[in-house]
Enzyme design. Structure first.
Site, PDB file in Angstrom:
ATOM      1  N   HIS A 121     -34.198  39.527  30.101  1.00  0.00           N
ATOM      2  CA  HIS A 121     -34.321  39.577  31.557  1.00  0.00           C
ATOM      3  C   HIS A 121     -33.637  38.390  32.225  1.00  0.00           C
ATOM      4  CE1 HIS A 121     -38.103  37.143  30.818  1.00  0.00           C
ATOM      5  NE2 HIS A 121     -37.682  36.534  31.903  1.00  0.00           N
ATOM      6  N   ASP A 152     -36.821  41.968  24.683  1.00  0.00           N
ATOM      7  CA  ASP A 152     -36.565  40.939  25.696  1.00  0.00           C
ATOM      8  C   ASP A 152     -35.882  39.710  25.087  1.00  0.00           C
ATOM      9  OD1 ASP A 152     -36.477  39.715  28.109  1.00  0.00           O
ATOM     10  OD2 ASP A 152     -38.629  39.352  28.285  1.00  0.00           O
ATOM     11  N   SER A 234     -39.534  29.031  32.528  1.00  0.00           N
ATOM     12  CA  SER A 234     -39.710  28.815  31.101  1.00  0.00           C
ATOM     13  C   SER A 234     -39.277  30.007  30.267  1.00  0.00           C
ATOM     14  CB  SER A 234     -41.178  28.494  30.793  1.00  0.00           C
ATOM     15  OG  SER A 234     -42.005  29.595  31.123  1.00  0.00           O
TER      16      SER A 234
END
Length: 1015
Positions: A121, A152, A234
Site C-alpha cells: 500500500h 501487503d 510506520s
C-alpha cells in the site's frame, strides 16, 4: 493530502478517532479515525488538504527495555543504518488507491543490488515516484520493481552507489523466528518522526488479514498480532528480534489508540525477493477464491466431520483451525466447483491448514491443474482446478481519454465485492472530465458507450476512439457496490482539451509508467438544426408570467482546469434568453465562473447546443453567453426586461427552477432591497459579487431555487434570481451559496451595448463599499446639510456608502472608511448611482475623510485585467496572476505568481506548495511574473532539486525545496487567444520522453488550503 506543512497561520483541528477499524500506517497529511489504504479524509467535497500538526498524533520516541537493554541497543544500532524513511507520491488514482502524497518506512534487504522492502500500500498499484532518506540523512530516489497483487508488500530499487557515507548491510529475513511470546522492536518512521523504536511482544500468529474497508486489503494470508502502538508513517517498518533478524513486516494497526499492531509474515516477501535477485519473474497463482482461517468449532458447524478433525489434529497438533472458502468469484477457476463454507482438507493429496503452503502450491502451478479435497456439509468433495495467473488479473495499464482514466477491473476490487473479473465493464479509476459521475467518484464500471458494450479495456478503447469530439452519447454504468442497478447518463465527450487517447503501461525495469498515444480525436460533427416546443404551464393566477418559461435554457459549464479558486469542475443552472435572435443568454457566475470552459445549453429540454462566453461582469455576478440561434427551431422568446427599480413591498411573481430543474411559480412580496456583502472565503479566495443591491422575497420557493426571475403579471421581468457563491464553511468544508435577486435595471446598460454588438470595456472603483445609516454618518462627520440633502433627494433610501476595503493594487484616491457623498456631482445613495464608474477613468468625488469634507479625484481600473488570461501548470501546481478575489482580500500582492491549485500526488503536494501562496523567487532569482518564473524553472534539469521562496496569504515567508518530475507532471500553460476555436491555446514547455505531456486526469486539482477535491 500533504505530508509537509503548507504553512498557513490557521491551525486545523485534529480529527478524533471514533472506531476500531484497523488502519494502515503510511502517514498522509491528515489524521483520521480509519484508513482505506492510506489515511484519507472523506472525499465528498473532500476536505483533506490539512497540514499534520505535531499535537494531532501521538509521537513516539526511541525506547528500550530495562532487561537486556545493552544487547537490544547493540541490535538497534545495527538495524537503524538500514532503515529508510520513504517519501512518496501515488500520482493518480488507480485501482483501490487514490492519488496522494505520504510517508512510510522501508528497510534494505539487498545492499549490493539496492532493494528495499516495504508495504504494497506504499508502493501502490499505480504510478509511483519517491525517494528515501537514510539514518544519516543521505537521500536517493527509489523505483518500484515489484508490488504483490494481493499481499501487503512491495520492493523498491535504489542506487547503492548514491549512498557514500553509510556502510549498508542487508537485513536478513527470518519468517521462521516469529513465535508467540517473542519480544520484538518495530524500527521505523513512526508518526512522521525520523526514527522511532517501539517495543512489543508477539501475541498471535494466526490472525486473519485485517480488512481496511473499501480500499486495498490483504487476504489469503495469516497476520501476526503484537502488543505495540505504531502510528502513521510506520508502514513498512522491520519487526526485528534481539538478534537483529527481521521476523515480520509492519503493515497496520488499530485506529482507536489500542496498542495492537498487525505484521505481515515474511514467507512470501522472502520468496519474491529471491526471484528478483535471480532475475526471475515472481510467479503468482490463483484460483480466485478467498480463504479464511477459522477455528475448529466453526469448522464443525460448517460440517467438518469428527474423523477429519481427528486426522487434522493428529497431523498438526498445534493448529487450532482450518482454511474455509469465504468468497468464490464468479467465472473464476473455482466457480461452480467450490462453494462458500467449504472446509479445505487436501491440496494435491497433501493435508493443508496454512496459507503459506497453499500459496506455495498455487504459485508453482500457474496454468496447471491442482486437485482440492474439501468438506461441504459433512460430505467430501474433490475438484480439479486450473490455476490462473494472478498478475493477469491485476491491472498494469490504464487509458486516459476525455479527462478521465480507465482500466480493467482488478482482482482486488472483484474480491471485495464478490464479482467476476471478466466482462463486468471497464473500471473508471478517475471519474472526471466527461465521465464525471454523480453520487460517487470511485467504483464505477462502464457497461456501454453509445450503445456499444464495453466489457473490457480493449473494447472500450475501440468504441471510444470512434466517437467524435463534442458528441453526446449514452453511457451506462454499474457501481461495484450495486451490480443490480444499471445507471444511465448522457455525456458530452470532450476530445479537444485533451485530444489524444493515451495509454500508460507499467514498466518494472525502469520503475516508471510509459505513456503512448493510442488515437487522435475525430473532429466534431457539424451540428444540424433541431425542432422542439416548450412545456406549457397552466396557471390561472399568472397566465402571462408563466410564459417566461420560453425564455429559459439550462446551462452546464465544464471546466477542464480549476482556476480562480472555483471549487467545482462542473456546474449547472438556468439562464435567461435576453436576445433570441442573437442567441444571448444571461447566467449566474456561480455557474459560469470563467471562460476556460465548455458550455452546453439545453433548450426546451430537447435541443442541445454549445455556447461561448461573451461577457463577464466583474462585480454583479452575471455572465452573458451566446449560442448559434440558427441551430434552434423552437419558439424561444426574448425576455422583456423592466427598466424600473423594484421597491420594497412590491407584489411580484416568483418563477424559478428547483434543485430537480423543475419550474415552480408562486406569488411573492419584495421584503427588502439592500446592499449585500457576500462573505469572502478566507481559505479559498474565489469570485464573489460586490457592490450590488440584493432583492429578497417572502416566498419559501426562493430558498429552493438557484435560478429564476421575479416577473409581473404582464410577463415583464423585474429581477433575475441568481445563485451567489460565498464562503467555505469552516465547520463542514462546504461551499455556501446564497439565492438573491438582481434588478434588471442594473444590467440594462451593459445588455444594450452587447445587443448592439459592442463588448463593454468597463472600469470600476477598486474598492468594496457598504451602507451606513444617517446616525452613523453624523458621528463620522457628515454635515447636517448633507444629511438633509440625502433625506430630500432620496426619501426611500436614507443611507450613504462607506469604503469598507480597498483592493490591494493601485491608489484610487480613496481610503478605507471614506464616506462617498457624490461622484461627478451625482449624490450616491444607491448602488445604481455608481454606474458612472463604468465609462470614466477618473471621477470627481466629494467625500468625508476623518470627519473632514473634501473633494478628490478618484481613479477607476479597467476590468480586463481582473480576469485570468493565462494559467501555467508546473510540478502539479496551477499558477496564474492573482485573480480579482485575491486582490480584494489581500493588502499586498507579493508577486504575480499565485498558486491557485495543485494536483494530488504531485511535487507541489509533496513539498507543501499550498493554494493561496505566492512564489517570489526561484533559486534566489526574483520572479515577479509568470514570464520570469518560466524563464528560471525551465533552466532546471528534470529530477533536480531547486529552491522556491514563498509567501503565504497571511504574509509569512518561507522557503520550499522541491524536485521536478517531468515524467508525470510536465510544464505547460493555457493562454487566452481569441484566434483559437476554443478561445485558448495550450503551450507545452517541457515533458519527459515517454512520459505524460498533459494533466493525466481533470479531476485531480485542489484549490483550497483544506481542499482535497477538483471535481
Amino acid at each position: 493530502m500533504d505530508i509537509c506543512e503548507s504553512r498557513p497561520k490557521r491551525k486545523q483541528p485534529p480529527s478524533p478517532s471514533s472506531n476500531d477499524r484497523p488502519m494502515k500506517h503510511s502517514r498522509s497529511d491528515t489524521d483520521v479515525s480509519e484508513s482505506n489504504g492510506h489515511d484519507y479524509a472523506a472525499n465528498g467535497d473532500p476536505t483533506s488538504d490539512l497540514p499534520l500538526e505535531s499535537d494531532e498524533v501521538r509521537l513516539l520516541t526511541r525506547t528500550t527495555t530495562t532487561a537486556d537493554s545493552a544487547e537490544w541497543q547493540a541490535t538497534i544500532e545495527r538495524v537503524v543504518k538500514n532503515v529508510v524513511s520513504i517519501h512518496f507520491c501515488q500520482t493518480c488514482s488507480f485501482d483501490t488507491d487514490s492519488a496522494l502524497s505520504s510517508e512510510a518506512t522501508g528497510f534494505v534487504v539487498d545492499a549490493e543490488k539496492g532493494y528495499i522492502l516495504t508495504n504494497r500500500h506504499v508502493v501502490g498499484a499505480g504510478p509511483f515516484w519517491g525517494y528515501c532518506i537514510f539514518d544519516n540523512h543521505e537521500e536517493c530516489d527509489v523505483y518500484p520493481v515489484y508490488r504483490d497483487p494481493v499481499h501487503d508488500f512491495g520492493i523498491l530499487r535504489f542506487d547503492p552507489k548514491a549512498i557514500k557515507y553509510l556502510q549498508l548491510t542487508s537485513l536478513p529475513l527470518r519468517p521462521d523466528m516469529a513465535h508467540v511470546g517473542a519480544e520484538i522492536r518495530v524500527v521505523g518512521n513512526d508518526a512522521g518522526e525520523k526514527l522511532s523504536i517501539l517495543s512489543g511482544v508477539i501475541s498471535r500468529l494466526d490472525r486473519n488479514a485485517p480488512e481496511y474497508g473499501e480500499g486495498y486489503s490483504d487476504f489469503n494470508t495469516n497476520y501476526i498480532q503484537a502488543a505495540a502502538a505504531a502510528s502513521g508513517g510506520s508502514s513498512g517498518s522491520p519487526v526485528v528480534n534481539i538478534d537483529g533478524n527481521v521476523v515480520a513486516l509492519q503493515a497496520g494497526g488499530r485506529a482507536d489508540g489500542a496498542a495492537t499492531d498487525y505484521f505481515l509474515p515474511l514467507d512470501r516477501p522472502s520468496r519474491a525477493l529471491s526471484c528478483i535477485q535471480r532475475g526471475e519473474e515472481v510467479a503468482r497463482g490463483t484460483i480466485q477464491t478467498q480463504w479464511l482461517l477459522k477455528p475448529f468449532d466453526e469448522c464443525r458447524r460448517l460440517g467438518l466431520t469428527p474423523e477429519w478433525e481427528a486426522t487434522i489434529r493428529e497431523a498438526f497438533p498445534k493448529e487450532t483451525g482450518m482454511l474455509v472458502a469465504e468468497v468464490v468469484l464468479p467465472k473464476g477457476p473455482a466457480h461452480n466447483k467450490l462453494e462458500e463454507g467449504d472446509v479445505l482438507l487436501r491440496v494435491n493429496g497433501e493435508l493443508l491448514t496454512q496459507f503459506v503452503r497453499l500459496d506455495d502450491i498455487l504459485d508453482s502451478s500457474v496454468d496447471k491443474s491442482v486437485k482440492l479435497l474439501v468438506q461441504r456439509g459433512g460430505e467430501d468433495v474433490e475438484v480439479d482446478l486450473l490455476v490462473g495467473d494472478l498478475h493477469a488479473i491485476t491491472p498494469d495499464r490504464f487509458v486516459t481519454v476525455a479527462g478521465a482514466a480507465f482500466h480493467d477491473l482488478s482482482y482486488q476490487q472483484a474480491r471485495l465485492y464478490a464479482i467476476s473479473t471478466k466482462d463486468n465493464g471497464v473500471f473508471v479509476c478517475e471519474a472526471a472530465g466527461s465521465f464525471r459521475m454523480e453520487g460517487s467518484e470511485a467504483g464505477w464500471l462502464v457497461q456501454s458507450v453509445d450503445g456499444k458494450p464495453t466489457p473490457d479495456l480493449d473494447t472500450f478503447v475501440q468504441v471510444i476512439k470512434e466517437i467524435p469530439d463534442r458528441a453526446r452519447v449514452v453511457v451506462t454504468c454499474k457501481h461495484v457496490r450495486d451490480m443490480h442497478t444499471l445507471n444511465t447518463w448522457i455525456f458530452n465527450i470532450d476530445r479537444h482539451w485533451s485530444n489524444k487517447i493515451k495509454l500508460a503501461m507499467r514498466n518494472d525495469k525502469t520503475g516508471k509508467w510509459d505513456f503512448s498515444d493510442l488515437a487522435d480525436a475525430l473532429p466534431a460533427v457539424k451540428p444540424a438544426p433541431r425542432k422542439a416546443t416548450f412545456v406549457q404551464i397552466s396557471n390561472k393566477s399568472h397566465p402571462k408570467a408563466v410564459g417566461v418559461i420560453r425564455s429559459f435554457v439550462r446551462v452546464t459549464a465544464v471546466m477542464p482546469v480549476k482556476l480562480d479558486g472555483f471549487p467545482r469542475g462542473r456546474k449547472t443552472g438556468h439562464g435567461l434568453v435576453i436576445d433570441a435572435e442573437q442567441g444571448l443568454v444571461i447566467i449566474s457566475r456561480a455557474t459560469v465562473p470563467y471562460d476556460l470552459c465548455d458550455i452546453h445549453i439545453t433548450i426546451a429540454d430537447s435541443i442541445n447546443v454549445d455556447g461561448k462566453v461573451v461577457f463577464m461582469h466583474p462585480t454583479q455576478n452575471y455572465a452573458i453567453i451566446r449560442y448559434d440561434p440558427s441551430l434552434v427551431q423552437a419558439p424561444i422568446q426574448s425576455a422583456k426586461l423592466s427598466d424600473q427599480h423594484m421597491k420594497q413591498g412590491d407584489d411580484t411573481v416568483f418563477f424559478g427552477f428547483n434543485s430537480n430543474y423543475r419550474p415552480v411559480v408562486g406569488k411573492a412580496l419584495v421584503t427588502d432591497i439592500t446592499n449585500v456583502s457576500i462573505p469572502a472565503s478566507a481559505s479559498t479566495p474565489r469570485y464573489r459579487a460586490t457592490n450590488f443591491d440584493a432583492i429578497t422575497v417572502d416566498t419559501t420557493l426562493a430558498s429552493q431555487c438557484g435560478s429564476g426571475v421575479l416577473i409581473d403579471n404582464d410577463g415583464v421581468v423585474q429581477a433575475l434570481w441568481l445563485t451567489y457563491l460565498g464562503e467555505r464553511s469552516a465547520h463542514n468544508g462546504k461551499d455556501m451559496e446564497y439565492h438573491l435577486g438582481l434588478s434588471t435595471s442594473m444590467i440594462l446598460p451593459v445588455l444594450t451595448q452587447i445587443r448592439n454588438g459592442l463588448i463593454p470595456e468597463l472600469r470600476i472603483l477598486p474598492c468594496e463599499i457598504h451602507t451606513i445609516h444617517m446616525d452613523q454618518a453624523r458621528i463620522m462627520g457628515v454635515p447636517d446639510e448633507w444629511i438633509c440633502r440625502v433625506e430630500n433627494e432620496d426619501p426611500e433610501r436614507h443611507q450613504l456608502f462607506m469604503v469598507r476595503k480597498l483592493d490591494c493594487d493601485g491608489d484610487p484616491g480613496l481610503q478605507e472608511t471614506d464616506i462617498i457623498l457624490t461622484l461627478n456631482g451625482q449624490l450616491v445613495t444607491r448602488v445604481s448611482d455608481l454606474d458612472v464608474q463604468y465609462n470614466n477613468a477618473e471621477l470627481q468625488a466629494v467625500i468625508i475623510r476623518h470627519c473632514m469634507l473634501m473633494t478628490t479625484t478618484v481613479r477607476t481600473v479597467p476590468t480586463d485585467d481582473l480576469e485570468t488570461r493565462r494559467a501555467v501548470l508546473f510540478c502539479g501546481a496551477v499558477l496564474h496572476r492573482p485573480h480579482h478575489a485575491v486582490r480584494q482580500q489581500i493588502s499586498k500582492l507579493h508577486s504575480d505568481v499565485y498558486i491557485s491549485g495543485r494536483m494530488r500526488g504531485s511535487p507541489a503536494y509533496m513539498y507543501g506548495l499550498a493554494p493561496t501562496n505566492f512564489i517570489t523567487h526561484v533559486n534566489g532569482q526574483y520572479t515577479p511574473d509568470l514570464d520570469a518564473f518560466l524563464k528560471e524553472v525551465l533552466k532546471i534539469p528534470d529530477n533536480t532539486y531547486f529552491r522556491l521562496r514563498v509567501m503565504t496569504f497571511d504574509n509569512v515567508p518561507w522557503v520550499a525545496t522541491m524536485k521536478k518530475n517531468e515524467h508525470y507532471f510536465p510544464t505547460y500553460e493555457f493562454v487566452k487567444d481569441p484566434a483559437e476555436e476554443l478561445g485558448w491555446r495550450k503551450v507545452l514547455h517541457e515533458a519527459d520522453e515517454g512520459g505524460s505531456d498533459e494533466m493525466m486526469v481533470e479531476g485531480n486539482v485542489d484549490v483550497g488550503v483544506e481542499d482535497a477535491e477538483l471535481s
